[in-house]
Design a protein around this motif. Structure first.
Motif, short mmCIF file in Angstrom:
data_model
loop_
_atom_site.label_atom_id
_atom_site.label_comp_id
_atom_site.label_asym_id
_atom_site.label_seq_id
_atom_site.Cartn_x
_atom_site.Cartn_y
_atom_site.Cartn_z
N ARG A 25 3.46 5.56 -5.80
CA ARG A 25 3.17 5.60 -7.23
C ARG A 25 2.08 6.63 -7.52
O ARG A 25 2.15 7.40 -8.47
CB ARG A 25 2.70 4.19 -7.62
CG ARG A 25 2.72 3.87 -9.06
CD ARG A 25 2.44 2.36 -9.21
NE ARG A 25 1.52 2.10 -10.30
CZ ARG A 25 1.87 2.12 -11.57
NH1 ARG A 25 3.11 2.37 -11.92
NH2 ARG A 25 0.97 1.89 -12.53
N TYR A 26 1.08 6.68 -6.67
CA TYR A 26 0.00 7.65 -6.85
C TYR A 26 0.47 9.08 -6.57
O TYR A 26 -0.10 10.03 -7.10
CB TYR A 26 -1.20 7.29 -5.97
CG TYR A 26 -1.98 6.09 -6.46
CD1 TYR A 26 -2.10 5.83 -7.82
CD2 TYR A 26 -2.60 5.22 -5.57
CE1 TYR A 26 -2.81 4.72 -8.27
CE2 TYR A 26 -3.32 4.12 -6.00
CZ TYR A 26 -3.42 3.87 -7.36
OH TYR A 26 -4.13 2.79 -7.81
N VAL A 33 0.84 -1.21 0.00
CA VAL A 33 0.00 0.00 0.00
C VAL A 33 0.87 1.25 0.00
O VAL A 33 0.58 2.23 -0.70
CB VAL A 33 -0.97 -0.02 1.20
CG1 VAL A 33 -1.67 1.34 1.36
CG2 VAL A 33 -2.00 -1.12 1.03
N LEU A 49 2.07 1.64 -3.47
CA LEU A 49 1.00 2.19 -4.31
C LEU A 49 0.84 3.69 -4.09
O LEU A 49 0.68 4.46 -5.04
CB LEU A 49 -0.33 1.50 -3.98
CG LEU A 49 -0.78 0.33 -4.83
CD1 LEU A 49 -2.10 -0.22 -4.29
CD2 LEU A 49 -0.96 0.75 -6.29
N GLU A 50 0.86 4.09 -2.83
CA GLU A 50 0.69 5.52 -2.55
C GLU A 50 1.86 6.34 -3.10
O GLU A 50 1.67 7.49 -3.51
CB GLU A 50 0.48 5.76 -1.05
CG GLU A 50 -0.87 5.24 -0.56
CD GLU A 50 -1.57 6.19 0.41
OE1 GLU A 50 -2.37 7.03 -0.06
OE2 GLU A 50 -1.31 6.09 1.63
#
Lengths: 431, 102
Positions: free
Chosen positions: A416-417, A410, A413-414
């Motif tokens: 990457r976001y 997670v 992912l964050e």
């Protein structure tokens, strides 16, 4: 198309630029010189750029002029990524071509010297005056130099604040690169409220990331005038995980309150001057107030920031002026690039609706703020806001921080976001 | 910008059909204003230029279902759960309908 040019505007246009220029106001060319302007926007940061773009999107018939002194705007958000060596200065550079060519905003590269509110016009450094029907003021923030003695504009070249991105970012990056292994990087964060609340702590994280790879005996010391900070638990968990004891945060009560600095020796004195810290690279981020032009135009209150009607962002001082972004007092919203973007849309909608005789809609603004603790470890805070009892408040039950116990994927992912957010918000503001 | 022109043309056509004098009111609806707040992360008109998912053009039922799933926690999320909890059913419907027209 009705350009709503009344007799006074016509005379003003003729007086300002001659008959030929006045005629061009009736044409459709988006960049005609000195044409009549419905809305002038001061400041080409995320707030001003977004307001200009969305004014034209909401009402393609509006004449919108954006005034910004710089040809290139370096975003303060993501500038810590430059300091961490992850990206270059070009990656945080934004320009105004799309606003002009694709959205029909007239972009004037000039400095505003005065807002002449009685005459409803803006005076530019080059001598030109821009009349307006509505004015959007988005000048970001200005520093207050009264909290850390010994720090001021004269020493910024040696002791960068790097809180307005661009040359300042470059100076700090180069100093960090030149520092020897085993050195101490001292950050002095500002007092509340200030632009980008988690920013100083993301900066500490990414400089530590750079040190860990290149200068592993070095240290990051944060001397804070506060007792806590944004996303504190998440940052500290990440610091332990990635950087061990490389980063030390000292709150005010623990001796972090800086009294004064000696810019020549890079010494920082805390605890009323009794404790001395020697920095190899020193980053002082002063406390802040509304941008210069907002101060000079008298749009601020005793706090140094601009009171606005928080439904529309209309100034409480002048009904034809809207103040957005860092300079405004916006209830529960933090001073961030994302807040400025969403406030730019709100003010644009309020202006368009007011000019067509409609009441403002229910306010709806958001903020999402990503920080990187390491290049593949992202954390965020988010909120949805409403207008309630006269001010902007967080919708109960919405928003909050990334989960404290989130698994590594997670965080990846964050991270990457966070990059995706940068690409989107810059596209949404300047693209 | 072909997209913008197409969109502007659609609005103009809609406005003409409804006998309105300008296209202004059509675009600054509540759904449009709320949906523009999505664009900061998902790109203008919901068209993402980077790693964020694009959100334009979904049938409104699908978008409503997804947002409600974020809201009640049945669809895992990094941040959308924290956003979706800020909106009522009616607001989700308005946004979903606007996004479906893009």
């Amino acid at each position: 198309m009705d350009f709503k040019m009344n007799r006074r505007d016509f005379i003003r246009a003729v007086g300002a630029g001659g008959a030929a220029a006045a005629l061009s106001a009736c044409g459709t060319a988006p960049q005609g010189p000195r044409r009549r302007t419905d809305v002038v926007v001061i400041g080409g940061g995320p707030g001003g750029a977004t307001a200009a773009k969305y004014l034209r999107r909401f009402d393609p018939g509006l004449q919108v002029t954006l005034v910004e002194p710089a040809a290139t705007y370096y975003t303060c958000f993501a500038s810590n990524w430059v300091l961490g060596g992850m990206i270059g200065m070009d990656d945080i550079a934004q320009t105004y071509g799309a606003l002009q060519d694709q959205h029909g905003v007239r972009v004037v590269q000039e400095r505003v010297v005065a807002i002449e509110a009685d005459a409803r016009r803006v005076r530019l450094a080059g001598g030109e005056s821009l009349p307006y029907t509505k004015l959007v003021v988005a000048p970001g923030m200005e520093f207050r130099y009264d909290t850390v003695e010994g720090y001021g504009p004269g020493v910024e070249g040696d002791i960068p604040h790097a809180w307005k991105a661009g040359e300042q970012t470059r100076i700090l990056r180069d100093q960090l690169r030149a520092m020897e292994d085993g050195g101490v990087f001292v950050i002095v964060p500002p007092g509340n409220p200030y632009r980008c609340p988690p920013g100083p702590y993301e900066r500490a994280s990414l400089v530590a990331h750079y040190f860990k790879a290149e200068k592993p005996r070095s240290k990051v010391l944060i001397l804070d005038r506060k007792e806590g900070f944004s996303k504190q638990g998440l940052f500290m968990d990440g610091w332990r995980k990635y950087y061990g004891d490389m980063i030390e945060w000292v709150p005010a009560s623990g001796g972090g309150l800086v009294d004064h600095i000696d810019a020549r020796t890079r010494e920082v004195f805390t605890e009323s001057g009794f404790t001395r810290h020697r920095a190899d690279v020193l980053n002082v981020i002063p406390s802040q107030k509304a941008g210069r032009i907002a101060q000079e135009a008298g749009l601020t209150d005793d706090s140094g920031w601009c009171p606005v009607d928080q439904l529309t962002f209309r100034s409480r001082v002048d009904g034809d002026i809207y103040v957005i972004g860092d300079s405004s007092i916006a209830g529960a919203m933090p001073k961030s690039g994302h807040s400025a973007n969403t406030q730019g849309k709100t003010a644009a909608a309020a202006i368009v609706r007011e000019m067509s005789g409609e009441d403002m809609l229910a306010l709806s603004t958001v903020n999402t703020c990503y920080s990187l603790v390491a290049p593949d470890y992202g954390i965020s805070v988010a909120a949805v806001y409403r207008y309630q009892d006269g001010e902007i408040a967080k919708v109960p039950g919405s928003g909050g921080l990334s989960a404290a116990d989130a698994p590594d994927y997670v965080r990846r992912l964050e991270a990457r976001y966070a990059q995706g957010w940068y690409d989107s918000i810059t596209d949404d503001s300047w693209g | 910008m072909k997209r913008m022109h197409l969109f502007a043309a659609t609005i103009t056509l809609a406005a003409a059909t409804l006998g309105m004098t300008t296209a202004v009111q059509a675009q600054v609806s509540r759904g449009a204003l709320m949906a523009t707040t999505c664009f900061a992360c998902h790109g203008t008109d919901g068209r993402s230029p980077g790693t964020m998912p694009s959100i334009y053009g979904y049938p409104p039922e699908i978008m409503m279902h997804q947002l409600k799933a974020f809201r009640d926690g049945t669809r895992p999320a990094t941040v959308m759960d924290r956003h979706a909890t800020g909106y009522t059913d009616e607001e989700i419907r308005l946004m979903a309908e606007y996004l479906s027209t893009l």
